[in-house]
Design an enzyme around this catalytic site. Structure first.
Site, PDB file in Angstrom:
ATOM      1  N   MET A  30       0.813  -1.069   0.059  1.00 21.11           N
ATOM      2  CA  MET A  30      -0.357   0.077   0.032  1.00 21.11           C
ATOM      3  C   MET A  30       0.739   1.259   0.025  1.00 21.11           C
ATOM      4  SD  MET A  30      -3.274  -0.818   2.026  1.00 21.11           S
ATOM      5  CE  MET A  30      -2.689  -0.525   3.806  1.00 21.11           C
ATOM      6  N   GLY A  31       2.291   1.240  -0.304  1.00 24.43           N
ATOM      7  CA  GLY A  31       3.221   2.181  -0.362  1.00 24.43           C
ATOM      8  C   GLY A  31       3.562   2.611   0.977  1.00 24.43           C
ATOM      9  N   HIS A  34       8.946   0.881   2.950  1.00 26.47           N
ATOM     10  CA  HIS A  34      10.121   0.972   4.297  1.00 26.47           C
ATOM     11  C   HIS A  34      11.022  -0.143   3.756  1.00 26.47           C
ATOM     12  CE1 HIS A  34       7.576  -2.007   6.027  1.00 26.47           C
ATOM     13  NE2 HIS A  34       6.896  -1.097   6.471  1.00 26.47           N
ATOM     14  N   HIS A  37       9.142  -3.497   3.044  1.00 27.79           N
ATOM     15  CA  HIS A  37       8.684  -3.880   1.865  1.00 27.79           C
ATOM     16  C   HIS A  37       9.976  -3.976   0.876  1.00 27.79           C
ATOM     17  CE1 HIS A  37       5.505  -0.799   3.208  1.00 27.79           C
ATOM     18  NE2 HIS A  37       4.927  -1.881   2.887  1.00 27.79           N
ATOM     19  N   GLN A  61     -10.329  -2.467   2.396  1.00 25.20           N
ATOM     20  CA  GLN A  61     -10.087  -3.077   3.369  1.00 25.20           C
ATOM     21  C   GLN A  61     -10.019  -2.212   4.681  1.00 25.20           C
ATOM     22  OE1 GLN A  61      -5.926  -4.137   1.653  1.00 25.20           O
ATOM     23  NE2 GLN A  61      -5.179  -3.564   3.698  1.00 25.20           N
ATOM     24  N   GLN A 153      -2.799 -12.218   7.557  1.00 24.40           N
ATOM     25  CA  GLN A 153      -3.053 -12.054   6.355  1.00 24.40           C
ATOM     26  C   GLN A 153      -2.413 -12.936   5.524  1.00 24.40           C
ATOM     27  OE1 GLN A 153      -2.768  -8.096   4.513  1.00 24.40           O
ATOM     28  NE2 GLN A 153      -0.881  -8.373   4.000  1.00 24.40           N
ATOM     29  N   SER A 185       6.643  -0.597  10.154  1.00 27.46           N
ATOM     30  CA  SER A 185       5.155  -0.480   9.688  1.00 27.46           C
ATOM     31  C   SER A 185       5.062   0.814   9.149  1.00 27.46           C
ATOM     32  CB  SER A 185       4.333  -0.999  10.742  1.00 27.46           C
ATOM     33  OG  SER A 185       3.059  -0.447  10.284  1.00 27.46           O
TER      34      SER A 185
HETATM   35  O1  PAF Z   1      -0.121  -5.921   3.334  1.00 30.20           O
HETATM   36  C1  PAF Z   1      -0.744  -4.756   2.915  1.00 30.20           C
HETATM   37  O2  PAF Z   1      -0.010  -3.850   2.786  1.00 30.20           O
HETATM   38  C2  PAF Z   1      -2.024  -4.828   2.153  1.00 30.20           C
HETATM   39  O3  PAF Z   1      -2.892  -5.750   3.112  1.00 30.20           O
HETATM   40  C3  PAF Z   1      -1.868  -5.477   0.551  1.00 30.20           C
HETATM   41  C4  PAF Z   1      -1.369  -7.011   0.948  1.00 30.20           C
HETATM   42  C5  PAF Z   1      -0.882  -5.007  -0.224  1.00 30.20           C
HETATM   43  C6  PAF Z   1      -3.349  -5.544   0.289  1.00 30.20           C
HETATM   44  O4  PAF Z   1      -3.857  -4.331   0.100  1.00 30.20           O
END
Ligand code: PAF
Length: 207
Positions: A30-31, A34, A37, A61, A153, A185
């Site tokens: 979701m950008g 950090h 990612h 979400q 998740q 995060s």
């Molecule tokens: O973990 C996330 O950043 C989000 O839940 C994801 C998997 C990109 C879905 O929007």
């Protein structure tokens, strides 16, 4: 790095890669990127010819009282970080592009969505699974990478892939922590100094 914001452009770019027999890896985000990612990009790179990262703040979400509107969107900074780490294609659509004409068809998560984070965020995992399923259809990756930090998740995405027979492998990369032990995060930026100090009790307790 190629930057794409529309589904049509994504499809035509990936069709070329697929015809060339390239193994595609997807890193959905979701950008507000950090090191957590970026470690997924490193993992993806190892076994793929083409690394696609999506940056999409998925309205589906977020609960009504949650932070969809204010979630950080440092688009240029994210693009620079992604390019610097070796992402080949950055897919960063707006909400309108992903949900234009949406009629409400969703991926229903099972019982797992009623516990832990799911218990306090009704509808959250339905939104996550729906957008991840859409991204899998759009990108067609052989492998998609997620962080262990969001373990519920990961479990639910694996269950979706299994139950719906999706031809994608799910890779899971270890948690990346800050010097004080807190898992990285994007939402850590919301914490005051006091809250942040209190939050370090979590890794200590788990330690
Ligand atoms: O973990 C996330 O950043 C989000 O839940 C994801 C998997 C990109 C879905 O929007």
């Amino acid at each position: 790095m190629e930057r794409i914001t529309t589904i049509a452009a994504l499809r035509s770019s990936l069709a070329v890669a697929r015809r060339g027999g390239k193994r595609i890896a997807l890193v959905p985000t979701m950008g507000a990127l950090h090191e957590g990612h970026l470690s997924l990009v490193d993992a993806a790179r190892q076994r793929a010819d083409l690394v696609v990262m999506s940056v999409f703040v998925n309205s589906l979400q977020f609960g009504l009282q949650e932070d969809w509107g204010t979630y950080p969107r440092p688009r240029e900074h994210d693009a620079a970080l992604a390019a610097g780490r070796g992402v080949d294609l950055l897919f960063a659509p707006e909400d309108e592009e992903m949900y234009r004409g949406d009629t409400g068809v969703r991926v229903m998560p099972g019982r797992m969505a009623t516990v832990w984070e799911g218990a306090i965020r009704p509808g959250h995992f339905e939104g996550v699974l729906t957008v991840v399923a859409k991204l899998f259809h759009l990108v067609g990756p052989s492998v998609a990478w997620f962080g262990q930090k969001d373990i519920q998740q990961v479990i639910m995405i694996r269950a979706m892939v299994h139950d719906l027979n999706m031809p994608v492998e799910i890779g899971v990369a270890p948690i990346v922590r800050d010097q004080d032990g807190l898992a990285l995060s994007s939402r850590n930026a919301y914490l005051s100094a006091e809250q942040r100090a209190a939050a370090t009790a979590i890794p200590r307790a788990l330690g």
